[in-house]
Design a protein around this motif. Structure first.
Motif, short mmCIF file in Angstrom:
data_model
loop_
_atom_site.label_atom_id
_atom_site.label_comp_id
_atom_site.label_asym_id
_atom_site.label_seq_id
_atom_site.Cartn_x
_atom_site.Cartn_y
_atom_site.Cartn_z
N GLY A 82 0.83 -1.21 0.00
CA GLY A 82 0.00 0.00 0.00
C GLY A 82 0.86 1.25 0.00
O GLY A 82 1.78 1.38 0.81
N PRO A 121 -0.89 7.31 2.47
CA PRO A 121 -0.06 8.06 3.42
C PRO A 121 0.73 7.18 4.38
O PRO A 121 1.91 7.46 4.63
N ALA A 122 0.14 6.09 4.87
CA ALA A 122 0.84 5.24 5.84
C ALA A 122 2.04 4.53 5.20
O ALA A 122 3.15 4.56 5.74
N ASP A 156 1.69 -1.11 -4.75
CA ASP A 156 0.35 -0.53 -4.67
C ASP A 156 -0.47 -0.89 -5.92
O ASP A 156 0.01 -0.73 -7.05
N ARG A 157 -1.68 -1.32 -5.64
CA ARG A 157 -2.62 -1.70 -6.70
C ARG A 157 -2.81 -0.59 -7.72
O ARG A 157 -2.84 -0.81 -8.92
N GLY A 198 -3.51 6.49 -2.50
CA GLY A 198 -4.50 6.01 -1.54
C GLY A 198 -5.79 6.81 -1.50
O GLY A 198 -6.12 7.59 -2.43
N LEU A 199 -6.49 6.65 -0.42
CA LEU A 199 -7.83 7.21 -0.25
C LEU A 199 -7.82 8.75 -0.23
O LEU A 199 -8.80 9.39 -0.60
N ASN A 238 -6.87 19.51 8.47
CA ASN A 238 -6.34 19.14 9.78
C ASN A 238 -4.97 18.47 9.69
O ASN A 238 -4.52 17.85 10.65
N VAL A 271 -1.35 -6.96 -4.60
CA VAL A 271 -0.95 -8.14 -3.83
C VAL A 271 -2.17 -9.06 -3.74
O VAL A 271 -3.23 -8.65 -3.24
N SER A 310 -2.61 -1.30 3.76
CA SER A 310 -3.55 -1.46 2.65
C SER A 310 -4.88 -0.71 2.83
O SER A 310 -5.76 -0.81 1.98
N ASP A 339 -5.08 3.22 8.17
CA ASP A 339 -6.52 2.95 8.28
C ASP A 339 -6.84 1.47 8.46
O ASP A 339 -7.86 1.13 9.07
N GLN A 352 -7.46 8.90 9.94
CA GLN A 352 -7.00 10.23 9.59
C GLN A 352 -5.58 10.15 9.03
O GLN A 352 -4.80 9.28 9.42
N THR A 353 -5.27 11.09 8.15
CA THR A 353 -3.97 11.06 7.48
C THR A 353 -2.81 11.15 8.47
O THR A 353 -1.83 10.41 8.36
C1 LIG Z 1 -13.63 11.86 1.20
C2 LIG Z 1 -12.51 11.72 2.19
C3 LIG Z 1 -12.03 12.84 2.83
C4 LIG Z 1 -10.99 12.72 3.76
N1 LIG Z 1 -10.56 13.85 4.37
C5 LIG Z 1 -9.58 13.76 5.29
C6 LIG Z 1 -9.12 14.93 5.96
O1 LIG Z 1 -9.61 16.04 5.71
N2 LIG Z 1 -8.15 14.78 6.88
C7 LIG Z 1 -7.57 13.58 7.17
O2 LIG Z 1 -6.67 13.52 8.02
N3 LIG Z 1 -7.98 12.45 6.55
C8 LIG Z 1 -8.98 12.52 5.63
N4 LIG Z 1 -9.43 11.37 5.01
C9 LIG Z 1 -8.87 10.07 5.44
C10 LIG Z 1 -7.55 9.74 4.77
O3 LIG Z 1 -7.71 9.73 3.37
C11 LIG Z 1 -7.09 8.36 5.26
O4 LIG Z 1 -7.02 8.36 6.67
C12 LIG Z 1 -5.71 8.02 4.72
O5 LIG Z 1 -5.69 8.02 3.31
C13 LIG Z 1 -5.30 6.62 5.22
O6 LIG Z 1 -4.05 6.28 4.70
P1 LIG Z 1 -3.60 4.74 4.57
O7 LIG Z 1 -2.27 4.80 3.91
O8 LIG Z 1 -3.75 4.07 5.86
O9 LIG Z 1 -4.67 4.04 3.61
P2 LIG Z 1 -5.13 4.41 2.13
O10 LIG Z 1 -4.99 5.85 1.86
O11 LIG Z 1 -6.46 3.78 1.97
O12 LIG Z 1 -4.07 3.65 1.21
C14 LIG Z 1 -4.08 2.26 1.07
C15 LIG Z 1 -3.36 1.90 -0.22
O13 LIG Z 1 -3.22 0.48 -0.28
C16 LIG Z 1 -3.42 0.05 -1.61
N5 LIG Z 1 -3.86 -1.35 -1.58
C17 LIG Z 1 -4.94 -1.88 -0.97
N6 LIG Z 1 -4.99 -3.22 -1.15
C18 LIG Z 1 -3.91 -3.53 -1.90
C19 LIG Z 1 -3.41 -4.75 -2.44
N7 LIG Z 1 -4.04 -5.92 -2.24
N8 LIG Z 1 -2.28 -4.71 -3.16
C20 LIG Z 1 -1.63 -3.54 -3.37
N9 LIG Z 1 -2.06 -2.35 -2.89
C21 LIG Z 1 -3.18 -2.34 -2.17
C22 LIG Z 1 -4.50 1.00 -2.16
O14 LIG Z 1 -4.41 1.07 -3.59
C23 LIG Z 1 -4.13 2.32 -1.48
O15 LIG Z 1 -3.28 3.11 -2.31
C24 LIG Z 1 -10.44 11.44 4.06
C25 LIG Z 1 -10.93 10.31 3.41
C26 LIG Z 1 -11.96 10.44 2.48
C27 LIG Z 1 -12.48 9.22 1.80
#
Ligand SMILES: Cc1cc2nc3c(=O)[nH]c(=O)nc-3n(C[C@H](O)[C@H](O)[C@H](O)COP(=O)(O)OP(=O)(O)OC[C@H]3O[C@@H](n4cnc5c(N)ncnc54)[C@H](O)[C@@H]3O)c2cc1C
Length: 317
Positions: free
Chosen positions: A32, A35-36, A55-56, A61-62, A71, A104, A132, A286, A294-295
């Motif tokens: 993934g 951000p994480a 990453d897929r 990411g989200l 924030n 993956v 992920s 997440d 949160q990011t």
């Molecule tokens: C509409 C919206 C608004 C938001 N606004 C805010 C905000 O204002 N402030 C804030 O702090 N947060 C906000 N967030 C939340 C923030 O986007 C998430 O907390 C953050 O993106 C989480 O990061 P992450 O890396 O844990 O997961 P993700 O961002 O979900 O990244 C996961 C990654 O893993 C990859 N992945 C998944 N499964 C596989 C696999 N099997 N093989 C390969 N890759 C894979 C995906 O493609 C993705 O790129 C918002 C979210 C949304 C939906």
């Protein structure tokens, strides 16, 4: 199981379709590049460790969906999600983090290392960081007609090119309202909440309420989807005044999200806790944070995992 599938189990360099797969090793595999995962990758590079991030979708990411991130420290005026993603990716590339676009499909443990499978490759690694994220809950009970399925979305970053359309959003949480504000810059949006109350930040509700392009309808349950004679989509709803049919171009489901971990092999699951204790397996962002999605928390998780990996290696040395 067909003969091809059975033989692929015994030949790790072939996938089920019989095509050859590349095989490589890495010091740390990160699943993934949201951000994480990116934060973990950047911090690992600071220690001179070379992670491989898979990453897929290629990365981001989200957060690519976020209308305005207000924030995340360092951006007092707020920053659009896609722009923050661009900066994260730029920093990861500058730090020398290797990111490959690959889904993956299986993660397993055996012989003292992880085996990460993608459709085209097999990666072996002594340590894995799972970053992920989450997967959306689907509108599965609506029985969506096949011809309409391409008009149904669960995230909005892929809708950036849509202009002048009518879009229904089902949901009442932060994501539903954030999606509405985002799409309403170029389209007309109808927010459908099956309940009486909203579950979003008050400031998002206020902004949506004053946006002329957004219509908010509460106590509206979606019953089904149909194709209109002109080809457009009809959303059948039960509202306070009885059944209504709303014609729209697209429908967005914002019904909440669940941890994305469908690639974990059944064999790995019972060993996961032990592998975490051994410093081999890490969960960040997440995927592990329940409602605290949160990011900044995801970034902190990624940095901490990288530090723990470094400290583990130091102990070994
Ligand atoms: C509409 C919206 C608004 C938001 N606004 C805010 C905000 O204002 N402030 C804030 O702090 N947060 C906000 N967030 C939340 C923030 O986007 C998430 O907390 C953050 O993106 C989480 O990061 P992450 O890396 O844990 O997961 P993700 O961002 O979900 O990244 C996961 C990654 O893993 C990859 N992945 C998944 N499964 C596989 C696999 N099997 N093989 C390969 N890759 C894979 C995906 O493609 C993705 O790129 C918002 C979210 C949304 C939906």
């Amino acid at each position: 199981m067909g003969a091809d599938a059975a033989s692929s189990l015994f030949n790790p360099n072939k996938n089920i379709s019989g095509m050859s797969r590349s095989r490589r090793r890495t010091e740390v595999a990160v699943i993934g590049a949201g951000p994480a995962g990116l934060a973990a990758g950047i911090q690992l590079r600071r220690y001179g460790i070379n992670p491989l991030v898979l990453d897929r979708d290629g990365g981001g990411g989200l957060l690519r969906n976020a209308n305005l991130v207000e924030n995340y420290p360092g951006f007092p005026g707020g920053i659009p999600g896609p722009e923050l993603v661009r900066l994260f990716l730029q920093q990861a590339h500058q730090a020398g983090v290797e990111i490959i676009q690959a889904e993956v499909t299986n993660l397993d443990w055996g012989g003292g290392e992880f085996c990460i499978e993608t459709p085209a490759s097999q990666v072996l690694s002594p340590r894995v960081v799972i970053a992920s994220g989450t997967t959306p809950r689907k509108l599965s009970d609506l029985g969506i007609p096949v011809n309409l399925s391409r008009r149904i979305f669960y995230e909005v970053y892929a809708m950036a090119g849509i202009v002048g359309a009518v879009i229904a959003i089902v949901g009442a949480g932060d994501a539903a309202f954030d999606y509405a504000l985002n799409l309403a810059r170029r389209n007309r949006v109808i927010l459908l909440n099956r309940g009486e109350n909203v579950r979003c930040l008050p400031l998002l509700f206020e902004r949506a309420s004053t946006c002329p392009e957004i219509t908010y309808r509460r106590s509206f349950t979606v019953l089904g989807l149909e194709t209109a004679p002109n080809g457009s989509m009809v959303v059948r709803c039960l509202g306070p005044g009885g059944e209504e049919r709303i014609e729209v171009d697209y429908l967005v489901g914002a019904l909440g999200r669940e941890p994305q971990m469908n690639f974990l092999s059944a064999d790995l699951l019972p060993k996961a806790q032990e592998l975490e204790k051994m410093g081999k397996l890490y969960w960040v962002g997440d995927v592990r944070n329940g409602l605290c999605r949160q990011t900044s928390i995801a970034v902190g998780d990624g940095v901490r995992a990288a530090m723990q990996i470094y400290m583990c290696q130091e102990q070994v040395v």
